[in-house]
Motif scaffolding. Structure first.
Motif, PDB file in Angstrom:
ATOM      1  N   CYS A 175       4.515 -52.103  33.914  1.00  0.00           N
ATOM      2  CA  CYS A 175       4.899 -51.076  35.065  1.00  0.00           C
ATOM      3  C   CYS A 175       6.190 -51.578  35.769  1.00  0.00           C
ATOM      4  CB  CYS A 175       3.661 -51.102  35.949  1.00  0.00           C
ATOM      5  SG  CYS A 175       1.974 -50.513  35.144  1.00  0.00           S
ATOM      6  N   TRP A 224       1.444 -46.057  27.711  1.00  0.00           N
ATOM      7  CA  TRP A 224       2.693 -45.949  28.477  1.00  0.00           C
ATOM      8  C   TRP A 224       3.857 -45.668  27.588  1.00  0.00           C
ATOM      9  CZ3 TRP A 224       3.261 -46.498  33.631  1.00  0.00           C
ATOM     10  CH2 TRP A 224       4.316 -46.899  34.138  1.00  0.00           C
ATOM     11  N   ALA A 225       3.797 -46.295  26.337  1.00  0.00           N
ATOM     12  CA  ALA A 225       4.865 -45.893  25.086  1.00  0.00           C
ATOM     13  C   ALA A 225       4.958 -44.319  24.740  1.00  0.00           C
ATOM     14  CB  ALA A 225       4.709 -46.898  23.929  1.00  0.00           C
ATOM     15  N   ALA A 227       3.941 -41.920  26.634  1.00  0.00           N
ATOM     16  CA  ALA A 227       4.328 -41.140  27.762  1.00  0.00           C
ATOM     17  C   ALA A 227       5.775 -40.888  27.639  1.00  0.00           C
ATOM     18  CB  ALA A 227       4.025 -41.768  29.085  1.00  0.00           C
ATOM     19  N   ASN A 228       6.269 -42.402  27.419  1.00  0.00           N
ATOM     20  CA  ASN A 228       7.959 -42.142  27.389  1.00  0.00           C
ATOM     21  C   ASN A 228       8.259 -41.270  26.208  1.00  0.00           C
ATOM     22  OD1 ASN A 228       8.384 -43.760  29.577  1.00  0.00           O
ATOM     23  ND2 ASN A 228       8.381 -46.025  28.288  1.00  0.00           N
ATOM     24  N   GLN A 229       7.956 -41.461  25.139  1.00  0.00           N
ATOM     25  CA  GLN A 229       8.228 -40.794  24.125  1.00  0.00           C
ATOM     26  C   GLN A 229       8.158 -39.267  24.291  1.00  0.00           C
ATOM     27  OE1 GLN A 229       5.395 -41.774  20.517  1.00  0.00           O
ATOM     28  NE2 GLN A 229       6.675 -43.563  20.128  1.00  0.00           N
ATOM     29  N   GLY A 231       8.639 -37.765  26.911  1.00  0.00           N
ATOM     30  CA  GLY A 231       8.937 -37.353  28.373  1.00  0.00           C
ATOM     31  C   GLY A 231       7.870 -37.068  29.406  1.00  0.00           C
ATOM     32  N   GLU A 232       6.747 -37.699  29.080  1.00  0.00           N
ATOM     33  CA  GLU A 232       5.671 -37.235  30.432  1.00  0.00           C
ATOM     34  C   GLU A 232       6.030 -38.302  31.478  1.00  0.00           C
ATOM     35  OE1 GLU A 232       0.867 -37.821  30.117  1.00  0.00           O
ATOM     36  OE2 GLU A 232       1.965 -38.424  28.437  1.00  0.00           O
ATOM     37  N   THR A 233       5.574 -37.639  32.535  1.00  0.00           N
ATOM     38  CA  THR A 233       6.023 -38.489  33.872  1.00  0.00           C
ATOM     39  C   THR A 233       4.420 -39.086  34.268  1.00  0.00           C
ATOM     40  OG1 THR A 233       7.572 -37.120  34.749  1.00  0.00           O
ATOM     41  CG2 THR A 233       6.707 -38.687  36.232  1.00  0.00           C
ATOM     42  N   THR A 236       2.615 -44.780  38.291  1.00  0.00           N
ATOM     43  CA  THR A 236       2.415 -45.927  38.073  1.00  0.00           C
ATOM     44  C   THR A 236       0.908 -46.200  38.825  1.00  0.00           C
ATOM     45  OG1 THR A 236       4.627 -46.470  38.310  1.00  0.00           O
ATOM     46  CG2 THR A 236       3.168 -48.429  38.566  1.00  0.00           C
TER      47      THR A 236
END
Ligand code: KG4
Ligand code: ZN
Length: 345
Positions: A175, A224-225, A227-229, A231-233, A236
Motif C-alpha cells: 500500500c 492490488w495488481a 486494480a492497477n491493470q 485503472g481502477e481506483t 487504501t
C-alpha cells in the motif's frame, strides 16, 4: 514472588532496551533506543546494521537505566537477557553484554526466550492469572499457547508460513505505507470498509490451531495488481480494513476454539501486534460473547522491551534456571527447547 531486582536486556531485533524490574511486576526504570528510522529506508530490518547499532548504544542504555533507577549493578539480584530467537548478530550483542555484567558482579544470569518475555509483559500491566491461553502475535511469531502457573508453555498450534506481523508489514509495503506497516495498516483500517474486498480467511474452518497468512497476503497483492491493470481506483483504507477483517476473524475464531477445548476462561495476548486496536476490540467482544476474560499489555509494552525480559526472569527465579558464561545466542529457539534444555543454552 520475592521482590528481586532484575536488569533485563533485549536486543533480538531493532530495539536496544534495558530495564530494571522489581518483583516481576514493577518497572523501576527502562531505556529503549529504537532503530526503526534507520531501517525504514530499506523497507525492513538490515541485520548487519542492527548488530552495529546495538553495539554502539547498549552500554549507554544500561547506564541510563541504572542512573534513572538511582542504582548501580551491585544493587541488583540478577541479569536477564534475550538469548533467542531473533537475529543472531543482534542477539549476540545483548548476550555478550549480559555475560560481561554477570562476570563483573557475580550476579546470576537468566537466559530468556523472546516470546516468554512478551508473555511476561502482561504481568507488568495488571494481575498475573495463570493458567491461561496465550495468543502470541508478533513480527516473527503467531502461536496459540497454554501457559501454566509454573510459567511453562505448551504449544497448541501456530503459523505454517508467515507471521501475522510480517503479513501486516508486507501489506503495508504494498500500500506504499512507511515501515513498519503494521501500525499504519491498523490506523487506516479504522477508516475503511471492512466488507469492500472479500479476502480469504485461511484455515478458518479447519480443526486445530494452525494459521497461514501467506495466501492472504498474495490475495491482497493480486487484488492490488488487478486494480492497477484496469485503472481502477482503490481506497487504501478499504484494502487495510478488508485485510485486517480477514486476519482478525481467523485470530479470534482460533482463540475461541482454544478456550473451548481447554476449558480455560482467561486469554492473554502478547507481541507487537497486540497493539492492534481492531484486535483489542474484536477479541474483547468475543470474550464477552463466549464467557472469557482477555488481557493485553499496555500499548507501550506490546513491542520489544527490556522490562518484559526482566519480568520473565522473575517468573523462573525459583527454578534456578540460570546460565553459565557458556551461554550462546540462538537465532531459532523453540519454547520447548528453552524450558527443557536451558542447561545447554
Ligand atoms: O513483537 P515485535 O515488536 O517484534 C517481534 O518480536 O517480531 O513485533 C513487531 C511487529 C511488526 O510486524 C509490526 O508491524 C507489528 O508488530 N505491529 C502491528 C501493530 N503494531 C506493531 N501490527 C498490527 N497492528 C499494530 N497496531
Ligand atoms: Zn518481539
Amino acid at each position: 514472588m520475592s521482590a528481586v531486582r532484575v536488569l533485563g536486556l533485549e536486543s533480538s531485533c531493532d530495539e536496544t532496551s534495558a530495564a530494571i524490574v522489581e518483583g516481576g511486576s514493577v518497572i523501576v526504570s527502562q531505556r529503549t533506543v529504537s532503530q526503526v528510522d534507520t531501517h525504514a529506508k530499506f523497507g525492513g530490518v538490515v541485520p548487519e546494521i542492527a548488530s552495529r547499532q546495538h553495539v554502539r548504544v547498549i552500554t549507554e542504555v544500561v547506564s541510563e537505566a541504572l542512573r534513572d533507577a538511582k542504582m548501580n549493578l551491585w544493587d541488583l539480584d540478577g541479569i536477564a537477557v534475550t538469548c533467542g530467537p531473533g537475529l543472531l548478530g543482534a542477539l549476540l550483542v545483548g548476550v555478550s553484554a549480559a555475560k560481561g555484567y554477570a562476570l563483573a558482579t557475580g550476579l546470576p544470569l537468566y537466559p530468556i526466550h523472546h516470546i516468554a518475555g512478551h508473555v511476561a509483559a502482561v504481568g507488568l500491566c495488571g494481575e498475573w492469572r495463570p493458567p491461561f491461553v496465550c495468543l502470541v502475535v508478533s513480527g516473527g511469531h503467531t502461536e496459540l499457547l497454554l501457559v501454566d502457573a509454573e510459567f511453562r508453555f505448551q504449544r497448541l498450534g501456530g503459523t505454517l508460513d508467515d507471521a501475522v506481523g510480517e503479513a501486516y508489514d508486507k501489506v503495508g509495503r504494498l500500500c506504499g505505507l512507511p515501515y513498519p506497516g503494521g501500525p499504519e495498516v491498523d490506523r487506516l483500517a479504522e477508516l475503511g470498509n471492512r466488507a469492500k474486498f472479500p479476502f480469504p480467511r485461511p484455515l478458518l474452518e479447519e480443526e486445530g490451531y494452525d494459521f497461514s497468512f501467506s495466501g492472504l497476503k498474495s490475495a491482497v497483492a493480486n487484488r492490488w495488481a488487478k486494480a492497477n491493470q484496469h485503472g481502477e481506483t482503490v481506497q487504501t483504507e478499504d484494502v487495510c480494513a478488508s485485510f485486517q477483517a480477514a486476519v482478525l476473524d481467523v485470530l479470534c475464531r482460533k482463540t475461541v476454539a482454544a478456550v473451548r477445548a481447554t476449558g480455560l476462561r482467561h486469554v492473554v495476548v502478547a507481541g507487537g501486534v497486540a497493539a492492534n486496536l481492531g484486535l483489542r476490540r474484536q477479541l474483547a467482544e468475543a470474550g464477552v460473547e463466549h464467557g472469557f476474560t482477555v488481557q493485553f499489555p499496555d500499548l507501550a509494552l506490546c513491542g520489544d522491551n527490556g522490562a518484559m525480559i526482566a519480568a520473565a526472569a522473575a517468573r523462573i527465579w525459583q527454578t534456578g534456571r540460570t546460565a553459565t558464561q557458556q551461554l550462546n545466542a540462538h537465532a531459532s529457539l523453540s519454547l520447548e527447547d528453552w524450558q527443557d534444555h536451558w542447561q545447554t543454552l
